[in-house]
Design a protein around this motif. Structure first.
Motif, short mmCIF file in Angstrom:
data_model
loop_
_atom_site.label_atom_id
_atom_site.label_comp_id
_atom_site.label_asym_id
_atom_site.label_seq_id
_atom_site.Cartn_x
_atom_site.Cartn_y
_atom_site.Cartn_z
N LEU A 113 0.81 -1.22 0.00
CA LEU A 113 0.00 0.00 0.00
C LEU A 113 0.85 1.28 0.00
O LEU A 113 0.30 2.37 -0.08
CB LEU A 113 -0.95 -0.02 1.19
CG LEU A 113 -1.93 -1.20 1.20
CD1 LEU A 113 -2.75 -1.22 2.47
CD2 LEU A 113 -2.82 -1.17 -0.03
N CYS A 114 2.17 1.14 0.10
CA CYS A 114 3.12 2.26 0.02
C CYS A 114 2.87 3.34 1.07
O CYS A 114 3.03 4.54 0.81
CB CYS A 114 3.13 2.87 -1.38
SG CYS A 114 3.61 1.67 -2.65
N ALA A 115 2.49 2.93 2.27
CA ALA A 115 2.29 3.87 3.38
C ALA A 115 3.57 3.97 4.20
O ALA A 115 4.42 3.07 4.15
CB ALA A 115 1.14 3.40 4.26
N ASP A 116 3.70 5.05 4.94
CA ASP A 116 4.80 5.18 5.88
C ASP A 116 4.46 4.35 7.11
O ASP A 116 3.38 4.50 7.69
CB ASP A 116 4.98 6.65 6.30
CG ASP A 116 5.49 7.51 5.17
OD1 ASP A 116 6.25 7.00 4.32
OD2 ASP A 116 5.13 8.70 5.14
N SER B 296 -0.57 12.71 4.07
CA SER B 296 -1.20 13.91 4.60
C SER B 296 -2.32 13.61 5.60
O SER B 296 -3.03 14.52 6.00
CB SER B 296 -1.76 14.76 3.45
OG SER B 296 -2.76 14.03 2.77
N ALA B 297 -2.46 12.37 5.99
CA ALA B 297 -3.56 11.99 6.89
C ALA B 297 -3.18 12.19 8.35
O ALA B 297 -2.14 11.70 8.79
CB ALA B 297 -3.94 10.53 6.66
N PRO B 298 -4.01 12.91 9.10
CA PRO B 298 -3.70 13.09 10.53
C PRO B 298 -4.02 11.85 11.37
O PRO B 298 -3.48 11.68 12.44
CB PRO B 298 -4.60 14.26 10.93
CG PRO B 298 -5.74 14.20 9.97
CD PRO B 298 -5.18 13.65 8.69
N THR B 299 -4.88 10.98 10.86
CA THR B 299 -5.26 9.78 11.59
C THR B 299 -4.33 8.64 11.22
O THR B 299 -4.02 8.45 10.05
CB THR B 299 -6.73 9.40 11.28
OG1 THR B 299 -7.56 10.51 11.60
CG2 THR B 299 -7.16 8.18 12.05
N ALA B 300 -3.93 7.88 12.22
CA ALA B 300 -3.01 6.76 11.99
C ALA B 300 -3.74 5.43 12.15
O ALA B 300 -4.85 5.36 12.70
CB ALA B 300 -1.86 6.82 12.99
N ILE B 301 -3.09 4.40 11.68
CA ILE B 301 -3.49 3.03 11.99
C ILE B 301 -2.43 2.51 12.93
O ILE B 301 -1.23 2.64 12.67
CB ILE B 301 -3.58 2.16 10.72
CG1 ILE B 301 -4.67 2.68 9.78
CG2 ILE B 301 -3.83 0.70 11.09
CD1 ILE B 301 -4.69 2.00 8.43
N GLU B 302 -2.86 1.95 14.04
CA GLU B 302 -1.94 1.37 15.02
C GLU B 302 -2.04 -0.15 14.88
O GLU B 302 -3.10 -0.73 15.11
CB GLU B 302 -2.34 1.81 16.43
CG GLU B 302 -1.46 1.24 17.52
CD GLU B 302 -1.95 1.67 18.90
OE1 GLU B 302 -1.11 2.17 19.67
OE2 GLU B 302 -3.15 1.49 19.22
N LEU B 303 -0.94 -0.78 14.48
CA LEU B 303 -0.89 -2.23 14.37
C LEU B 303 -0.40 -2.79 15.70
O LEU B 303 0.63 -2.35 16.21
CB LEU B 303 0.05 -2.65 13.23
CG LEU B 303 -0.31 -2.09 11.85
CD1 LEU B 303 0.78 -2.43 10.85
CD2 LEU B 303 -1.66 -2.62 11.39
#
Length: 159
Positions: free
Chosen positions: A47-50, A71-78
């Motif tokens: 998905l080429c995300a940081d 540019s998304a302020p919301t993160a995904i926490e794994l």
């Protein structure tokens, strides 16, 4: 459950304004995963995300990695369990492939948000009596999912 409408209607205008401003943003959506490396590879390579480096948090019984868009302020926490006593291990026992574990909301003033919650919705329980320091070194408290439409909600002090 019925929310305490009388308490809500008795709030002064200024307190209503504060109540309306409790939630600042959705901070992150946490996903429990059985193998963190596999999840990191999906988000980073496909998905080429940081994706942050995995960080063990023994006090919380998990290893975490954060996924952020450009540019998304919301993160995904794994979240991967560190051992069998981890709350994430218990979640994965019920959901072996993993899945959404909780939603974290940033609030302006956690003590005020809790006071409001206890006043207007006293049936909503918290998993701990008082806030604890969370994975971002900020005070957090979790709301019991049985009282919040089956969604585990984490309230986190903003800032």
């Amino acid at each position: 459950h019925v929310y305490n409408r009388e308490a809500m209607s008795n709030l002064s205008g200024s307190i209503r304004q504060v109540m309306g401003a409790h939630v600042v943003a959705v901070h992150h959506v946490a996903i429990a995963v059985p193998v963190l490396g596999t999840a990191v590879a999906l988000y980073r390579d496909v998905l080429c995300a940081d994706v942050s480096a995995p960080t063990p948090l023994p006090a919380h019984g998990v290893t975490v990695a954060f996924v952020r868009g450009a540019s998304a302020p919301t993160a995904i926490e794994l979240l991967e369990p560190l051992g069998p006593d981890s709350p994430i291990s218990q979640f994965l026992t019920r959901n072996p492939a993993g899945g959404i574990h909780h939603v974290c909301l940033d609030v302006h003033d956690l003590p005020s948000a809790l006071a409001h919650l206890r006043e207007c919705a006293p049936h909503i329980r918290t998993l701990t009596p008082e806030p604890v320091i969370g994975s971002h070194d900020k005070p957090v408290i979790f709301l019991h999912p049985h009282d919040t439409q089956r969604v585990l909600i984490e309230l986190q002090q903003h800032g």
